[in-house]
Design an enzyme around this catalytic site. Sequence first.
Site, PDB file in Angstrom:
ATOM      1  CE  LYS A  12       9.896  -4.042   0.618  1.00 58.83           C
ATOM      2  NZ  LYS A  12       9.982  -2.658   1.106  1.00 58.83           N
TER       3      LYS A  12
ATOM      4  CB  CYS B 234       4.192   0.176   0.567  1.00 60.56           C
ATOM      5  SG  CYS B 234       2.441   0.118   0.901  1.00 60.56           S
ATOM      6  CG  ASP B 235      10.324  -0.366  -1.712  1.00 59.44           C
ATOM      7  OD1 ASP B 235      10.598  -0.990  -0.671  1.00 59.44           O
ATOM      8  OD2 ASP B 235      11.152   0.298  -2.337  1.00 59.44           O
ATOM      9  CB  SER B 236       9.310   5.056  -1.107  1.00 60.85           C
ATOM     10  OG  SER B 236       9.822   4.777   0.178  1.00 60.85           O
TER      11      SER B 236
END
Length: 82
Positions: free
Chosen positions: A50, A77-79
């Site tokens: 990203k 960011c990622d989760s």
Amino acid sequence: MLMLASASLARHQLLEKAGIPHLVMPSGLEEEDFHSSDALKMAANLALAKANAVASKLGCEDLGSNAYKKINSVLGCDSVFV
């Protein structure tokens, strides 16, 4: 200035509450293309992809805003919920 490579309202609000000046540009990345049995690696790979996608947009497109010329960092960011 920081560019947040995310459409997440929660991440935007977190940066605002912390007093970190930033702009927002969603990456447009197709998350379904990423697979891993390791949740940590998958989240890290998505976050990096990203950030790279937005950095590429900033470097290659005429985005029509002087504010974009002040960007010196991109946060991806990622989760992943397991």
